[in-house]
Design a protein around this motif. Sequence first.
Motif, PDB file in Angstrom:
ATOM      1  N   GLN A   1      41.476  45.545  30.102  1.00 14.30           N
ATOM      2  CA  GLN A   1      40.861  44.342  29.520  1.00 14.30           C
ATOM      3  C   GLN A   1      40.998  43.154  30.480  1.00 14.30           C
ATOM      4  N   ILE A   2      42.155  43.043  31.110  1.00 11.88           N
ATOM      5  CA  ILE A   2      42.356  41.917  32.043  1.00 11.88           C
ATOM      6  C   ILE A   2      41.440  42.064  33.269  1.00 11.88           C
ATOM      7  N   ILE A   3      41.250  43.300  33.725  1.00 10.37           N
ATOM      8  CA  ILE A   3      40.317  43.521  34.856  1.00 10.37           C
ATOM      9  C   ILE A   3      38.903  43.125  34.427  1.00 10.37           C
ATOM     10  N   ASP A   4      38.504  43.582  33.219  1.00  8.85           N
ATOM     11  CA  ASP A   4      37.150  43.255  32.721  1.00  8.85           C
ATOM     12  C   ASP A   4      36.984  41.751  32.560  1.00  8.85           C
ATOM     13  N   ASP A   5      38.051  41.095  32.083  1.00  7.15           N
ATOM     14  CA  ASP A   5      38.009  39.629  31.909  1.00  7.15           C
ATOM     15  C   ASP A   5      37.785  38.939  33.258  1.00  7.15           C
ATOM     16  N   ALA A   6      38.519  39.402  34.261  1.00  5.21           N
ATOM     17  CA  ALA A   6      38.402  38.788  35.598  1.00  5.21           C
ATOM     18  C   ALA A   6      36.981  38.948  36.126  1.00  5.21           C
ATOM     19  N   LEU A   7      36.419  40.154  35.971  1.00  2.00           N
ATOM     20  CA  LEU A   7      35.060  40.396  36.483  1.00  2.00           C
ATOM     21  C   LEU A   7      34.030  39.566  35.713  1.00  2.00           C
ATOM     22  N   ALA A   8      34.247  39.426  34.390  1.00  4.77           N
ATOM     23  CA  ALA A   8      33.303  38.638  33.570  1.00  4.77           C
ATOM     24  C   ALA A   8      33.340  37.164  33.986  1.00  4.77           C
ATOM     25  N   LEU A   9      34.527  36.663  34.288  1.00  2.00           N
ATOM     26  CA  LEU A   9      34.634  35.247  34.695  1.00  2.00           C
ATOM     27  C   LEU A   9      34.022  35.033  36.078  1.00  2.00           C
ATOM     28  N   GLU A  10      34.211  36.011  36.959  1.00  2.00           N
ATOM     29  CA  GLU A  10      33.572  35.893  38.285  1.00  2.00           C
ATOM     30  C   GLU A  10      32.051  35.874  38.115  1.00  2.00           C
TER      31      GLU A  10
ATOM     32  N   ALA B   1      30.432  34.892  35.606  1.00  2.00           N
ATOM     33  CA  ALA B   1      30.030  33.640  34.935  1.00  2.00           C
ATOM     34  C   ALA B   1      29.998  32.468  35.917  1.00  2.00           C
ATOM     35  N   GLY B   2      30.527  32.674  37.130  1.00  2.00           N
ATOM     36  CA  GLY B   2      30.451  31.621  38.147  1.00  2.00           C
ATOM     37  C   GLY B   2      31.745  30.868  38.385  1.00  2.00           C
ATOM     38  N   CYS B   3      32.860  31.330  37.792  1.00  2.49           N
ATOM     39  CA  CYS B   3      34.145  30.664  38.067  1.00  2.49           C
ATOM     40  C   CYS B   3      34.419  30.734  39.571  1.00  2.49           C
ATOM     41  N   PHE B   4      35.017  29.661  40.114  1.00  2.00           N
ATOM     42  CA  PHE B   4      35.252  29.658  41.563  1.00  2.00           C
ATOM     43  C   PHE B   4      36.628  30.227  41.910  1.00  2.00           C
ATOM     44  N   SER B   5      37.474  30.420  40.904  1.00  2.00           N
ATOM     45  CA  SER B   5      38.807  31.006  41.112  1.00  2.00           C
ATOM     46  C   SER B   5      39.368  31.350  39.730  1.00  2.00           C
ATOM     47  N   ILE B   6      40.431  32.160  39.720  1.00  2.00           N
ATOM     48  CA  ILE B   6      41.026  32.552  38.429  1.00  2.00           C
ATOM     49  C   ILE B   6      42.547  32.553  38.533  1.00  2.00           C
TER      50      ILE B   6
ATOM     51  N   LYS C   1      47.333  42.623  42.184  1.00  3.32           N
ATOM     52  CA  LYS C   1      46.843  43.042  43.512  1.00  3.32           C
ATOM     53  C   LYS C   1      45.472  43.708  43.374  1.00  3.32           C
ATOM     54  N   LEU C   2      45.388  44.621  42.378  1.00  5.02           N
ATOM     55  CA  LEU C   2      44.127  45.338  42.151  1.00  5.02           C
ATOM     56  C   LEU C   2      43.008  44.349  41.829  1.00  5.02           C
ATOM     57  N   ILE C   3      43.292  43.396  40.941  1.00  2.29           N
ATOM     58  CA  ILE C   3      42.272  42.404  40.554  1.00  2.29           C
ATOM     59  C   ILE C   3      41.878  41.566  41.779  1.00  2.29           C
ATOM     60  N   SER C   4      42.871  41.175  42.564  1.00  2.00           N
ATOM     61  CA  SER C   4      42.593  40.354  43.752  1.00  2.00           C
ATOM     62  C   SER C   4      41.706  41.108  44.738  1.00  2.00           C
ATOM     63  N   GLU C   5      41.895  42.408  44.818  1.00  2.00           N
ATOM     64  CA  GLU C   5      41.054  43.221  45.722  1.00  2.00           C
ATOM     65  C   GLU C   5      39.626  43.367  45.175  1.00  2.00           C
ATOM     66  N   LYS C   6      39.522  43.430  43.838  1.00  2.00           N
ATOM     67  CA  LYS C   6      38.202  43.634  43.238  1.00  2.00           C
ATOM     68  C   LYS C   6      37.339  42.373  43.286  1.00  2.00           C
ATOM     69  N   LEU C   7      37.979  41.205  43.228  1.00  2.67           N
ATOM     70  CA  LEU C   7      37.217  39.955  43.116  1.00  2.67           C
ATOM     71  C   LEU C   7      36.859  39.384  44.483  1.00  2.67           C
ATOM     72  N   ASN C   8      35.742  38.664  44.523  1.00  4.75           N
ATOM     73  CA  ASN C   8      35.390  37.930  45.745  1.00  4.75           C
ATOM     74  C   ASN C   8      35.935  36.511  45.698  1.00  4.75           C
ATOM     75  N   ILE C   9      36.235  36.024  44.483  1.00  4.72           N
ATOM     76  CA  ILE C   9      36.775  34.661  44.352  1.00  4.72           C
ATOM     77  C   ILE C   9      38.307  34.720  44.406  1.00  4.72           C
ATOM     78  N   PRO C  10      38.963  33.592  44.785  1.00  9.11           N
ATOM     79  CA  PRO C  10      40.430  33.614  44.892  1.00  9.11           C
ATOM     80  C   PRO C  10      41.135  33.808  43.549  1.00  9.11           C
ATOM     81  N   THR C  11      42.235  34.581  43.571  1.00  6.59           N
ATOM     82  CA  THR C  11      43.125  34.671  42.423  1.00  6.59           C
ATOM     83  C   THR C  11      44.335  33.786  42.715  1.00  6.59           C
TER      84      THR C  11
END
Length: 278
Positions: free
Chosen positions: A166-175, A177-182, A193-203
């Motif tokens: 759920q947290i991974i899905d949340d991170a991807l949904a926010l990215e 949606a246009g969030c610039f960081s999470i 670490k996994l989420i940081s690797e999956k996202l293009n925006i900064p964690t």
Amino acid sequence: MERRKVTIQDLQAKTEKGERFTMLTAYDYPTAVIVDKAGIDAILVGDSLAMVVLGLPNTVSVTVDEMLHHCRAVARGAQYALLVGDMPFMSYQVDVKEAVRNAGRFLKEGNMDVVKLEGGANMAPVSKAIVDAGIPVMGHIGLTPQTVSKLGGFKVQGKDSTAAQQIIDDALALEDAGCFSIVLEAIPDRLAKLISEKLNIPTIGIGAGPDCDAQVLVTHDMVGLFDRFTPKFVKRYVNIHEQMVEALKQYKAEVASGAFPGPEHCFTIKDDILESLY
Ligand code: KIV
């Protein structure tokens, strides 16, 4: 090199280059000056002020007007850091239009550069509406203190596979949606670490291990100004609380002994003027 104001593009560029950046909280002018002087990239006027400055048990009751009062003070003290205004509980959950209007107040009345709000996929439409209005949004998932009652306390999140997914899905949904960081708060280090690797925006991690693109702490926790408790993920770099108590005790003792004020703290009057008064 001449210092200039940090932008969201600067933070994104640092992440692309693999350079970690920093964020700390401030709620008043002197702390903002100190955080800015230390070269911290972003200052968060967090709703944690409810707990560490106002002495409340949690962040739930702080209002937009209270937040804006502190935002203005911080903006007067910080020249360089990116200023992040934390939208308080119930200022963005009820209605998208109200959320956009309140986000706008953080820029227009609080002099912030961007806003932060808590919540995952459920907050993606609100985040998108605020971003579409031209206001950059920082997301915040994992342990979200505004929903502490629902979470059953200030507890680490994402320990089992359903919660972690759920947290991974949340991170991807926010990215999306246009969030610039999470902000990732109180989640296992390897999930972060996994989420940081999956996202293009900064964690931005707080209790999320070393592999996030950036770190954030509550300044009052890391300098020992907040005495009620210290979360496991906080490193206390100095104990200002103890230092202040010692300084204040010394002042009390010096007043009692007459050692303070000394001649260097006094204003003088000419002898002839004083004699005429006698
Ligand atoms: O309010 C706050 O200080 C925060 C940090 C814990 C990220 O949201």
